[in-house]
Structures are given as C-alpha cells and as structure tokens.
Write a protein that holds these residues in place. Sequence first.
Motif, mmCIF file in Angstrom:
data_model
loop_
_atom_site.group_PDB
_atom_site.id
_atom_site.type_symbol
_atom_site.label_atom_id
_atom_site.label_comp_id
_atom_site.label_asym_id
_atom_site.label_seq_id
_atom_site.Cartn_x
_atom_site.Cartn_y
_atom_site.Cartn_z
ATOM 1 N N HIS A 21 0.824 -1.204 0.000
ATOM 2 C CA HIS A 21 0.000 0.000 0.000
ATOM 3 C C HIS A 21 0.865 1.264 0.000
ATOM 4 C CE1 HIS A 21 -3.118 -2.787 1.896
ATOM 5 N NE2 HIS A 21 -3.703 -2.332 0.813
ATOM 6 N N TRP A 22 0.258 2.340 -0.474
ATOM 7 C CA TRP A 22 0.856 3.673 -0.460
ATOM 8 C C TRP A 22 -0.013 4.600 0.396
ATOM 9 C CZ3 TRP A 22 4.656 5.797 -4.173
ATOM 10 C CH2 TRP A 22 5.242 4.818 -4.977
ATOM 11 N N SER A 23 0.546 5.740 0.753
ATOM 12 C CA SER A 23 -0.233 6.843 1.313
ATOM 13 C C SER A 23 0.166 8.121 0.591
ATOM 14 C CB SER A 23 0.013 6.997 2.817
ATOM 15 O OG SER A 23 -0.602 5.954 3.545
ATOM 16 N N TYR A 24 -0.769 9.067 0.540
ATOM 17 C CA TYR A 24 -0.421 10.361 -0.044
ATOM 18 C C TYR A 24 -1.151 11.468 0.697
ATOM 19 C CZ TYR A 24 -4.863 10.612 -2.715
ATOM 20 O OH TYR A 24 -6.184 10.682 -3.084
ATOM 21 N N VAL A 25 -0.660 12.678 0.487
ATOM 22 C CA VAL A 25 -1.240 13.861 1.108
ATOM 23 C C VAL A 25 -1.177 14.997 0.102
ATOM 24 C CG1 VAL A 25 0.917 14.733 2.112
ATOM 25 C CG2 VAL A 25 -1.251 15.210 3.250
ATOM 26 N N TYR A 26 -2.122 15.905 0.181
ATOM 27 C CA TYR A 26 -2.118 17.058 -0.716
ATOM 28 C C TYR A 26 -1.055 18.057 -0.286
ATOM 29 C CZ TYR A 26 -6.071 16.050 -3.753
ATOM 30 O OH TYR A 26 -6.876 15.517 -4.723
ATOM 31 N N GLY A 27 -0.333 18.609 -1.274
ATOM 32 C CA GLY A 27 0.726 19.567 -1.007
ATOM 33 C C GLY A 27 2.094 18.974 -1.307
ATOM 34 N N GLU A 28 3.116 19.826 -1.301
ATOM 35 C CA GLU A 28 4.492 19.416 -1.597
ATOM 36 C C GLU A 28 5.273 19.269 -0.288
ATOM 37 O OE1 GLU A 28 6.568 21.286 -4.858
ATOM 38 O OE2 GLU A 28 4.721 22.273 -5.523
ATOM 39 N N TYR A 29 5.619 18.026 0.040
ATOM 40 C CA TYR A 29 6.332 17.743 1.282
ATOM 41 C C TYR A 29 7.492 16.773 1.044
ATOM 42 C CZ TYR A 29 2.295 19.995 3.375
ATOM 43 O OH TYR A 29 1.324 20.913 3.705
ATOM 44 N N VAL A 30 8.076 16.822 -0.150
ATOM 45 C CA VAL A 30 9.178 15.914 -0.468
ATOM 46 C C VAL A 30 10.373 16.178 0.435
ATOM 47 C CG1 VAL A 30 10.868 15.264 -2.231
ATOM 48 C CG2 VAL A 30 8.453 15.513 -2.843
ATOM 49 N N GLU A 31 10.746 17.448 0.592
ATOM 50 C CA GLU A 31 11.918 17.763 1.413
ATOM 51 C C GLU A 31 11.690 17.351 2.864
ATOM 52 O OE1 GLU A 31 14.713 18.738 0.035
ATOM 53 O OE2 GLU A 31 13.664 18.702 -1.898
ATOM 54 N N GLU A 32 10.477 17.580 3.359
ATOM 55 C CA GLU A 32 10.169 17.172 4.727
ATOM 56 C C GLU A 32 10.302 15.657 4.886
ATOM 57 O OE1 GLU A 32 7.890 21.081 4.273
ATOM 58 O OE2 GLU A 32 8.531 19.420 3.015
ATOM 59 N N LEU A 33 9.830 14.909 3.889
ATOM 60 C CA LEU A 33 9.941 13.451 3.962
ATOM 61 C C LEU A 33 11.394 12.991 3.898
ATOM 62 C CD1 LEU A 33 6.966 12.024 1.866
ATOM 63 C CD2 LEU A 33 7.343 11.831 4.327
ATOM 64 N N ILE A 34 12.205 13.668 3.108
ATOM 65 C CA ILE A 34 13.626 13.314 3.052
ATOM 66 C C ILE A 34 14.267 13.496 4.427
ATOM 67 C CG2 ILE A 34 15.859 14.046 2.129
ATOM 68 C CD1 ILE A 34 14.414 14.585 -0.540
ATOM 69 N N TYR A 35 13.959 14.607 5.087
ATOM 70 C CA TYR A 35 14.474 14.813 6.443
ATOM 71 C C TYR A 35 13.950 13.734 7.391
ATOM 72 C CZ TYR A 35 16.237 19.459 5.177
ATOM 73 O OH TYR A 35 16.924 20.498 4.605
ATOM 74 N N ALA A 36 12.673 13.369 7.251
ATOM 75 C CA ALA A 36 12.103 12.330 8.116
ATOM 76 C C ALA A 36 12.774 10.981 7.874
ATOM 77 C CB ALA A 36 10.597 12.221 7.886
#
Length: 456
Positions: free
Chosen positions: A429-444
């Motif tokens: 499975h995948w999850s997604y959210v509206y908006g641009e949060y690629v950099e935040e996910l990289i930090y996470a």
Amino acid sequence: MKIYYALIGGVIDQKSPSRMSAWGFDSREKLLEERRVVEKELREVIKDLLNEGYELEVYGGDVFDNEAQVFARYDFIRDSDALMIFAVGPETNVMRALLSLGKPSIVFVKSKDPYYTFAEIFNARIIRMETDKTLLYDPHDVFVVYDDYNEVKKILRALYGVYMLRRSRVLYIGVPYGWQGRFNELRAVLKKIGLEIIFLDHDSAYEEAMEYVESEDGRKEVEIIMSRLLRESVDNKLSIEGLKAGVRLYVGLRYLAKKYNANIVTISGCMMYGASRWRSTPCLAFSLLDDEGLLGVCEGDMTNLVAKTLLRYISNKPAVFVNPSIPVKGREAVYAHCTSPTKLLGYRSEGFKYVLTTHFESDSPAAIKVLYEPGHKITLLNLSFDLESAVIGLAESSGYTDYPICRSQIKVMFNEDVSRLNEYIRGFHWSYVYGEYVEELIYAMKLLKINYVVIR
C-alpha cells in the motif's frame, strides 16, 4: 513538541594578539542584541507553523561560550524534544557538548553576518558534523542550515511528524496478519518506531463499542451524522439501513479511540466487516475519523500505518491510504481505495465533494467516493515491509476516475517517466497527502534511518 534554542559564542577581545579573526561579538551589548534578534526571528517561524496547526513551543535563549555552562543547564535542556543552535562563535566543544545530549538538532549559521563564524576552519567542521562519525556518534539527526528559515520550517515539520509518530497509540482490532510474512511488519514497526499498541479482538471491540452506540447519546449522534452526510453528499447509493450501519461503526470506533486514548484505529480483516455484526465495512467510518484528525488505517497494515501517520503529522492534513491500482504507464498512475478523507486541503477546509456508496469488492455498505479536484500537487510515500527503504513521489492530481476498482480513485501525473517505478517498490500500500512535502519526507527518512528514492 518543545524546541530549546541557544547561541554559541562570546565576547571577543579584538585587541588580543592571539585572536584568529573577528569571530564573535566585540561587546556584550551586541551579543545580547543578537539574542533578541534571534528570538524574534525564531518566534516568527514558530508562529507561522502554529498557524498551520502544528503544536510547538520554543524556549531557552542561553548563550554558551564553554561546555561547562551547557551541562550546568542540563536539567533545563533535557525537557526539550529538539535543539536549535545558532553557531555564532568558534567554540566547537560547546557545539559538541550540546549535540552529546542526544536531541535532534538544527545548527543555524548566518553566512553573511560579520559576527557569525564562517571561516573555513569552523565551516568545515560544521559540514563534517553531517557526515563524519568521528565528530558525531550518530549524525542522522543533525541538520545544518545556512540563512534559510524556510528550510528550518521544513525540518521542524519533519521533526514534528516523527515526534508525533513515535508518540502515537494504536487501537488494533483483530490479529495482525500482514502482507509479507504475517508478523514481520509488526516486528519491524515495534523495533524501529516503538508504537504503543492496544489489541482488542473483534467481539470485544464490538461489545465495548455498543455500550455507547446503543445509549441515548449514541443514537442521537448517529442520527445527526446521518442527516449531515445525506445533506452534504452529492449522491447516495446506500439504503438508509446501510448508511446507518456505517455511521454506527464510526461512532463506535471513535468511542473506542477515546476510551483507549488512541489516535489511530486499524482493523485486521476489515473487508469482511460487511458480513459481521456491524453490517458495514469501516470505509466510511475511517473517512470520518480522518477528517476530524484521527487516523483510520485499512486492513491492519502496520507498514502503511507508519507512512500514513507520518504524512498526516508532517503536513498537518489528512492522509489517504491507497492501492497502486492501475499499472504505471509513462507519466500516469492511478491510486485508489474505498475510503478517503474529504478535507484534503486541511482540517479547516470545506472538503471535496463525495458520493456515499458501497465497498467495491463486497458491495457492502458503507464506503465513500471522493470527487478529487485536478490541479493539486500531491506527495506520496511507499515504505518497505522492513522499514529500511522508501519511495517518495511528487505528482499532480488529474482528478477522479471511474474504473471498476476501489471507489475513491485519483489519477496523477508525474513529471518524469515512472515506468520503472516497480523496481523501487518494496511494500504494498501507499499513502499520499495534498501539497508538496518531499523535502520534509527526506528529512524524516534521515531521522528514521530509512533509505529512499524520489520520483517526481
């Protein structure tokens, strides 16, 4: 989440023959003025994030010029969840003393400020703090930022997401069965994330929930919610009894979440709930939980529970649990499931239009088809079953579709050809959210020590 901030530096005797350069301040007054400037700048950052809905607190403001001062303030610092260090002077031992306290840390340097240390010696040491384990025991949670408070916001969103993930309480109804090897995903989540989980069997969950659902207050709540859903939906394909069953399940699950102080609810074998005593799958119930800030996670999937929870708290928006439903072709992909929040632009948003309908595979009540709007950026996350690797995606919504698959369907367009995407997927499975949060996910991912690839 509590953030402690401090300045490293002192007053430099500019007339001393032993000084190496004009590092630091030449008077106590200028040093204290910089502390006031830093406090104002940092509080503006926190104010912006508070307005986005993040629960943050900033405190501190100490100025350290030797490591003994750091440890003298340990009782004050240790209550924090993260550190914000302003690297003014060249006291690298003070820096290392602060980092030794084991807190995720942001080191901030004003590279164009004449009072901040930016000579090649100290700059090189700061850079090495991100890469060299001879200087740090574990450099995965130290972030060096030059001048850019917007980057600080991204890191704080990531820190907040991981902070909230690790403090989550999961109400797990049923026995974990997993997608890879039954209990392997549960083991990986408990070892890497350390979630607190309350297990209930299906019968106990039903009986405990019915204590409230069948009460006078519970029945009134069911009627009020049914009326609202019938009024707000653009179409209803459910019978009144089918809708009532779905709403009763929602009211029951929310009652259990409150009773057990859980922010996440997941059900193993939930697709069969239409034939259970509930007479409804939890698709609609999970949608309603998601819209109010809790998390409903389908099928007892612990791997995607981590992904969905992380996205929800990094973005402070409801996240969507999906299958990768249509094979990726060129730049297009379709993701779908029979549940979805509607307030995808934020908890205070009006919400997208939706249709009340049945669960696709079983044709049982009660599910939801959200009519996704085109033109929005979305950020996707797929985690491996062992939580060692991830795929991060950024795409644009092309709107909803009507394929014979799970009800809430979204077609997305990537900028690049993603036909080779399946080479990177290690979960399901995948999850997604509206908006641009690629950099935040990289930090996470850095914080969680998860390897990743990015597909845009």
